[in-house]
Design an enzyme around this catalytic site. Structure first.
Site, PDB file in Angstrom:
ATOM      1  N   MET A  13      51.181  24.425  40.214  1.00  0.00           N
ATOM      2  CA  MET A  13      50.690  25.572  40.620  1.00  0.00           C
ATOM      3  C   MET A  13      50.339  26.244  39.296  1.00  0.00           C
ATOM      4  SD  MET A  13      53.001  26.981  43.777  1.00  0.00           S
ATOM      5  CE  MET A  13      54.569  26.528  43.141  1.00  0.00           C
ATOM      6  N   ALA A  14      49.089  26.783  39.217  1.00  0.00           N
ATOM      7  CA  ALA A  14      48.619  27.318  37.790  1.00  0.00           C
ATOM      8  C   ALA A  14      49.379  28.611  37.714  1.00  0.00           C
ATOM      9  CB  ALA A  14      47.155  27.469  38.111  1.00  0.00           C
ATOM     10  N   GLN A  57      49.321  17.403  35.882  1.00  0.00           N
ATOM     11  CA  GLN A  57      48.089  17.548  36.728  1.00  0.00           C
ATOM     12  C   GLN A  57      46.686  17.903  35.760  1.00  0.00           C
ATOM     13  OE1 GLN A  57      46.499  20.460  39.822  1.00  0.00           O
ATOM     14  NE2 GLN A  57      46.663  18.847  41.081  1.00  0.00           N
ATOM     15  N   CYS A 116      41.267  22.061  44.649  1.00  0.00           N
ATOM     16  CA  CYS A 116      40.984  23.524  44.217  1.00  0.00           C
ATOM     17  C   CYS A 116      40.031  24.096  45.156  1.00  0.00           C
ATOM     18  CB  CYS A 116      40.892  23.627  42.754  1.00  0.00           C
ATOM     19  SG  CYS A 116      40.472  25.368  42.258  1.00  0.00           S
ATOM     20  N   ASN A 173      51.618  17.643  52.352  1.00  0.00           N
ATOM     21  CA  ASN A 173      51.795  19.006  51.429  1.00  0.00           C
ATOM     22  C   ASN A 173      51.419  20.202  52.492  1.00  0.00           C
ATOM     23  OD1 ASN A 173      49.654  21.051  49.045  1.00  0.00           O
ATOM     24  ND2 ASN A 173      52.155  21.090  49.412  1.00  0.00           N
ATOM     25  N   GLY A 174      51.793  21.347  52.359  1.00  0.00           N
ATOM     26  CA  GLY A 174      51.457  22.331  53.303  1.00  0.00           C
ATOM     27  C   GLY A 174      52.362  23.003  53.913  1.00  0.00           C
ATOM     28  N   ASP A 175      52.832  24.326  53.938  1.00  0.00           N
ATOM     29  CA  ASP A 175      53.802  25.095  54.868  1.00  0.00           C
ATOM     30  C   ASP A 175      55.255  24.509  54.857  1.00  0.00           C
ATOM     31  OD1 ASP A 175      51.386  26.528  54.989  1.00  0.00           O
ATOM     32  OD2 ASP A 175      51.096  26.063  57.067  1.00  0.00           O
ATOM     33  N   GLY A 222      55.116  23.926  47.413  1.00  0.00           N
ATOM     34  CA  GLY A 222      54.483  24.856  46.719  1.00  0.00           C
ATOM     35  C   GLY A 222      55.114  26.273  46.842  1.00  0.00           C
ATOM     36  N   ARG A 223      54.349  27.017  47.655  1.00  0.00           N
ATOM     37  CA  ARG A 223      54.771  28.619  47.580  1.00  0.00           C
ATOM     38  C   ARG A 223      56.287  28.816  48.208  1.00  0.00           C
ATOM     39  NH1 ARG A 223      50.067  29.750  51.756  1.00  0.00           N
ATOM     40  NH2 ARG A 223      50.984  27.531  52.369  1.00  0.00           N
TER      41      ARG A 223
END
Ligand SMILES: Cc1cc2nc3c(=O)[nH]c(=O)nc-3n(C[C@H](O)[C@H](O)[C@H](O)COP(=O)(O)O)c2cc1C
Length: 392
Positions: free
Chosen positions: A37-38, A90, A121, A224-226, A248-249
């Protein structure tokens, strides 16, 4: 190698959870990857997460052109913590030759043990140049980029993985082809974020697509995701057969999620619910690590963006939050944190709820002129920016 499989128990299908992840020469003790995550997954944050649980912690994205041309911002991002045993980075790029050179630099000069390539991205500035999530549309170019990366990493025995989305939009899906091309190019694993570029971070991640990719390729697929809680990660793996998860989040303001994830993949059902006092300790540690790596003033300023995530759902007045958002030293952080009630329990209603970026779908995916006209694109990449740092 700890890949999920199916077993039978009293007639019901049960999934054997993977308890580790193997990416070529790299073995990860828990099949969990911190999503790049940037602006977030710098050395300090990776160390903080690693203090909580086992996993692979990927550095925020750097650009191949920035690296090859010795750009100062890029160099500053390539910092590792002294305890970081597996250096994972990455890389972003659109030019196969630059990518190859950048991979060589990462392996030869920076002791990097794992390289991930960004093909997900959704930022218009990036997709306009045919980068990130736009690139897999050009199957030939994707193959070229991957082959150059894998060839450059091979002498160092460094695995190359790729991270992508389902496609540009629902009418232009790319992930199954990308999986096949990745496999043919010698890529060690593919991570799939179950959204299209057009969706950006809106809506729900499509885990069925992750399952479809698992069925389509032989290389490990990372889902990946949620994933907001450890139980979500287990559910994703059970539902899709993925070899591991990329988170991630869900870990924004909650590095202890890695503790729960490590426990979950080793058969324990743990949900850490820190009191506000414990969260304060974690916040202090985060700001301290950022200060060690960047100097106190810059470190504390960097820390500001994490404050809302740490305090989400906890009692803390607007005035205090406002002052915390302006923190510029560890001493002022300590002073402000002292006003928070240590005994306040974790706000359980926050469990399982989204955090971080969500937003709305894009009206249109911005692409280079004529991008959709053919799906090969060998030799047709556009020049990338050296200072691109928007991420994924
Ligand atoms: C602030 C932020 C920065 C991101 N930067 C990158 C990046 O540099 N490279 C990348 O591949 N993905 C990036 N992503 C996407 C995440 O890696 C991940 O794919 C996405 O957030 C979905 O996973 P999640 O639901 O677990 O958050 C970023 C996401 C966020 C929220």
């Amino acid at each position: 190698m700890g890949r999920g499989g199916h077993g039978f128990d009293n007639g019901a299908v049960t999934t054997v959870l993977p308890d580790s992840l193997t990416l070529g020469s790299v073995r990860v003790e828990t099949p969990v990857v911190l999503a790049p995550m940037a602006g977030i997954t710098n050395a300090a944050y990776r160390r903080l997460c690693a203090e909580q649980g086992a996993g692979l912690y990927v550095c925020e994205m750097i650009t191949s052109r920035g690296l090859v041309e010795g750009d100062e911002t890029t160099k500053k991002m390539l910092v590792f913590d002294e305890l970081e045993t597996v250096r994972s980075v990455q890389l972003y790029g659109t030019d196969p030759v630059y990518i190859g050179k950048a991979v060589e630099i990462l392996c030869a000069d920076h002791g990097v043990a794992h390289v991930d390539l960004n093909f997900g991205c959704p930022v218009p500035k990036v997709t306009r140049k045919g980068g990130g999530g736009a690139l897999p549309w050009k199957r030939g170019l994707l193959g070229e980029v991957l082959e150059h990366a894998v060839a450059a990493a091979a002498p160092y025995d460094v695995p190359v993985t790729m991270k992508t989305r389902k496609g540009l939009d629902d009418d232009h899906l790319t992930y199954l082809d990308a999986g096949r091309i990745a496999q043919e190019s010698g890529v060690a694993a593919i991570a799939l974020h179950g959204r299209t570029v057009q969706q950006a971070y809106s809506g729900e991640a499509d885990w069925d697509a992750i399952g479809a990719l698992v069925d389509h390729v032989d290389i490990p697929v990372l889902g990946n995701g949620d994933i907001w809680e450890a139980a979500d990660a287990v559910r994703m793996v059970e539902q899709t057969g993925a070899a591991g998860v990329v988170v991630g989040r869900g870990c924004l303001g909650r590095p202890w999620l890695f503790r729960d994830l490590a426990a979950a993949f080793h058969g324990e059902d743990v949900a850490t619910l820190p009191s506000l006092g414990e969260v304060k300790t974690m916040m202090r540690r985060h700001a301290e690590l950022l200060s060690e790596h960047m100097g106190e003033e810059r470190g504390c300023k960097e820390f500001r963006k994490h404050i809302t995530w740490y305090l989400k759902g906890f009692p803390a007045g607007g005035e205090l939050r406002h002052r915390l958002a302006l923190v510029d030293s560890l001493a002022s952080l300590d002073e402000l944190l002292a006003d928070l009630d240590d005994a306040a329990p974790f706000p359980e209603r926050e469990l399982g709820t989204p955090r971080g970026r969500q937003g709305a779908p894009r009206k249109k995916v911005v692409l280079p002129d004529g991008w959709l006209d053919d799906t090969d694109g060998r030799g047709s990449h556009l020049r990338e920016d050296a200072d691109e740092a928007t991420g994924g």
